[in-house]
Motif scaffolding. Sequence first.
Motif, PDB file in Angstrom:
ATOM      1  N   UNK A  99      72.482  21.526  69.603  1.00  9.58           N
ATOM      2  CA  UNK A  99      73.410  22.640  69.417  1.00  9.58           C
ATOM      3  C   UNK A  99      74.846  22.149  69.553  1.00  9.58           C
ATOM      4  N   UNK A 100      75.767  22.832  68.897  1.00 13.10           N
ATOM      5  CA  UNK A 100      77.201  22.558  69.057  1.00 13.10           C
ATOM      6  C   UNK A 100      77.738  23.488  70.135  1.00 13.10           C
ATOM      7  N   UNK A 101      78.566  22.966  71.033  1.00 10.57           N
ATOM      8  CA  UNK A 101      79.021  23.760  72.177  1.00 10.57           C
ATOM      9  C   UNK A 101      80.538  23.811  72.247  1.00 10.57           C
ATOM     10  N   UNK A 102      81.037  24.849  72.911  1.00 10.90           N
ATOM     11  CA  UNK A 102      82.490  25.016  73.055  1.00 10.90           C
ATOM     12  C   UNK A 102      82.769  25.972  74.203  1.00 10.90           C
ATOM     13  N   UNK A 103      84.021  26.021  74.597  1.00 10.16           N
ATOM     14  CA  UNK A 103      84.497  27.074  75.507  1.00 10.16           C
ATOM     15  C   UNK A 103      85.778  27.651  74.915  1.00 10.16           C
ATOM     16  N   UNK A 104      85.859  28.960  74.921  1.00 13.61           N
ATOM     17  CA  UNK A 104      87.067  29.654  74.449  1.00 13.61           C
ATOM     18  C   UNK A 104      87.435  30.674  75.515  1.00 13.61           C
ATOM     19  N   UNK A 105      88.598  30.495  76.121  1.00 12.34           N
ATOM     20  CA  UNK A 105      89.003  31.276  77.291  1.00 12.34           C
ATOM     21  C   UNK A 105      90.202  32.162  76.970  1.00 12.34           C
ATOM     22  N   UNK A 106      90.017  33.482  76.884  1.00 14.83           N
ATOM     23  CA  UNK A 106      91.162  34.390  76.677  1.00 14.83           C
ATOM     24  C   UNK A 106      92.066  34.375  77.908  1.00 14.83           C
ATOM     25  N   UNK A 107      93.327  34.061  77.719  1.00 20.81           N
ATOM     26  CA  UNK A 107      94.266  33.955  78.841  1.00 20.81           C
ATOM     27  C   UNK A 107      94.868  35.336  79.100  1.00 20.81           C
ATOM     28  N   UNK A 108      94.055  36.185  79.689  1.00 19.96           N
ATOM     29  CA  UNK A 108      94.426  37.562  80.003  1.00 19.96           C
ATOM     30  C   UNK A 108      93.859  37.941  81.363  1.00 19.96           C
ATOM     31  N   UNK A 109      94.405  38.988  81.947  1.00 14.17           N
ATOM     32  CA  UNK A 109      93.849  39.570  83.162  1.00 14.17           C
ATOM     33  C   UNK A 109      92.904  40.695  82.761  1.00 14.17           C
ATOM     34  N   UNK A 110      91.653  40.611  83.225  1.00 14.07           N
ATOM     35  CA  UNK A 110      90.635  41.565  82.806  1.00 14.07           C
ATOM     36  C   UNK A 110      90.355  42.628  83.861  1.00 14.07           C
ATOM     37  N   UNK A 111      91.376  43.027  84.609  1.00 13.10           N
ATOM     38  CA  UNK A 111      91.194  44.106  85.576  1.00 13.10           C
ATOM     39  C   UNK A 111      90.769  45.390  84.869  1.00 13.10           C
ATOM     40  N   UNK A 112      91.257  45.589  83.640  1.00 11.34           N
ATOM     41  CA  UNK A 112      90.879  46.749  82.823  1.00 11.34           C
ATOM     42  C   UNK A 112      90.356  46.239  81.478  1.00 11.34           C
ATOM     43  N   UNK A 113      89.040  46.014  81.347  1.00  7.26           N
ATOM     44  CA  UNK A 113      88.492  45.479  80.090  1.00  7.26           C
ATOM     45  C   UNK A 113      88.843  46.307  78.862  1.00  7.26           C
ATOM     46  N   UNK A 114      88.844  47.628  78.994  1.00  5.48           N
ATOM     47  CA  UNK A 114      89.154  48.463  77.843  1.00  5.48           C
ATOM     48  C   UNK A 114      90.584  48.232  77.372  1.00  5.48           C
ATOM     49  N   UNK A 115      91.503  48.088  78.312  1.00 10.10           N
ATOM     50  CA  UNK A 115      92.901  47.856  77.939  1.00 10.10           C
ATOM     51  C   UNK A 115      93.053  46.521  77.207  1.00 10.10           C
ATOM     52  N   UNK A 116      92.335  45.495  77.686  1.00 11.73           N
ATOM     53  CA  UNK A 116      92.402  44.197  77.023  1.00 11.73           C
ATOM     54  C   UNK A 116      91.810  44.284  75.617  1.00 11.73           C
ATOM     55  N   UNK A 117      90.681  44.991  75.502  1.00  5.91           N
ATOM     56  CA  UNK A 117      90.053  45.139  74.189  1.00  5.91           C
ATOM     57  C   UNK A 117      90.982  45.863  73.216  1.00  5.91           C
ATOM     58  N   UNK A 118      91.681  46.873  73.708  1.00  3.34           N
ATOM     59  CA  UNK A 118      92.575  47.658  72.853  1.00  3.34           C
ATOM     60  C   UNK A 118      93.827  46.888  72.445  1.00  3.34           C
ATOM     61  N   UNK A 119      94.194  45.872  73.231  1.00  2.77           N
ATOM     62  CA  UNK A 119      95.443  45.147  72.953  1.00  2.77           C
ATOM     63  C   UNK A 119      95.191  43.646  72.803  1.00  2.77           C
ATOM     64  N   UNK A 120      94.031  43.301  72.262  1.00  9.52           N
ATOM     65  CA  UNK A 120      93.652  41.886  72.208  1.00  9.52           C
ATOM     66  C   UNK A 120      94.477  41.085  71.207  1.00  9.52           C
TER      67      UNK A 120
END
Length: 262
Positions: A99-120
């Motif tokens: 398999x091919x592997x990777x890591x992709x890390x969103x540099x955001x604070x996820x205290x409010x997941x919905x807010x992050x999703x809405x403003x991604x």
Amino acid sequence: MLWHRFGHDPRAFALLDILNRSSVSAQQACDFIGAGKAAASFADLRQADVFLIASGDDQIAACCDALAAAGKLQHGSIVFHCSGALSSLELASASALGAAVASIHPIRSFASPQQVADSFAGTWCGSEGDTTALALLGPAFEAIGARLVAIEREQKTLYHAAAVFASNYLVTLIDVAQQAYVAAGIAPELALKLIEPLLSESAANAFRLGPATALTGPIARGDLATVARQLQALQQWRPQLADLYEQFATVTSELASRKKNS
């Protein structure tokens, strides 16, 4: 979480299954996303092109091992995680199966997941891993507004420490400042209102002018007598915070030196 590629568009995916520690939380994740089916075990997962392991950092390798043991991976599969602290080397058992592997890390604070999703849109994401995996995942993340920045696999821990300084420890410093204001006789709610403009203006100046130019305060002015008095007051109030203040004073003095030489 696993996806199947949809059609010939490399950015298009169909979410298949979500496996969490409980069927209840898996269904809650499906409901939050608006797609997918809750799976009861690794054996119940359907075959897919792409697998995301979104567990806690200490369980990423174990989840990958279980996925591999369940026979879900093959040559050409893509497995990735979104941890900021760990590299794609945690997915070694997937790599061993081709398999091919990777890591992709969103540099955001996820205290409010919905807010992050809405403003991604516009979110920076640190990415590293196999070329094949990134060739597929990169356009997919960019399609939802991500801005990928390549990072060195060997420097992943230091990279994440930078994020902890910028996010977690900033919140801690706000709490410390609030405590000091309260100890000085100011109500907690009012203390936060006093901190907010100081914090927002200092941050805005640092991003606009650079940290050295934006630095103000007694150390920037060379007012070491004020620093000494504050350190003494902190030692009388809470010695552990006096130690923190002294450490920051040392680092800030170095920053002030750069300001003078700029």
